[in-house]
Design an enzyme around this catalytic site. Structure first.
Site: not given
Ligand code: CMP
Length: 138
Positions: A10, A50, A113, A116, A127
């Site tokens: 990311k 998403y 974070n 992904h 994807e």
């Molecule tokens: P990702 O695994 O890419 O999938 C959904 C993304 O939403 C997650 O990583 C985070 O970057 C973002 N996100 C932010 N807040 C939340 C939350 N409370 N629960 C899950 N995903 C979140």
């Protein structure tokens, strides 16, 4: 079983300059890179990726975040790669992610974070096609 999965680093991972260190972890493990590209997601592309989170409280912040700069997307291939790469990432909330995982070592925020990875076989197929086109799907 040899599988393929879709991973993308990311914008926060690109900004922190840790793309090489992350890819090295997958190479050290023995997974093969089958495709790699750096690009900026459009809002439409990010909202499609998403779609399952549309309407959730964090959705708009998530779309703002993943579109704020370039991402690095890759297709990884190898034995049980889908589940194993998810383990290498650590939990979605980096504060709960085990040390030694990518999120455990490089992040503290749930939205920002770092990385992904596809959650299962169906997501991986969808994807890979979304990021690299139909011809990339095995
Ligand atoms: P990702 O695994 O890419 O999938 C959904 C993304 O939403 C997650 O990583 C985070 O970057 C973002 N996100 C932010 N807040 C939340 C939350 N409370 N629960 C899950 N995903 C979140």
């Amino acid at each position: 079983m040899v599988e393929q999965t879709l991973v993308f680093i990311k914008p926060d991972g690109v900004e922190k300059g840790i793309v090489g260190r992350i890819i090295t972890r997958f190479e050290n493990k023995g997974y093969k890179m089958k495709a790699l590209k750096m690009f900026c997601m459009s809002r439409q592309f990010a909202e499609e990726h998403y779609a399952e989170h549309a309407g959730k409280p964090f959705f708009n912040a998530l779309i703002d975040f993943v579109t704020r700069g370039p991402v690095v997307a890759l297709i990884l291939e190898g034995e049980a790669v889908i589940l194993t790469v998810r383990k290498m990432l650590g939990t979605t909330n980096p504060l709960e992610a085990a040390p030694g995982t990518i999120r455990g070592d490089f992040a503290i925020q749930t939205t920002e974070n770092i990385i992904h990875a596809s959650s299962d076989e169906e997501a991986a197929r969808r994807e890979i096609e979304h990021f690299f086109g139909r011809e990339a799907v095995r």
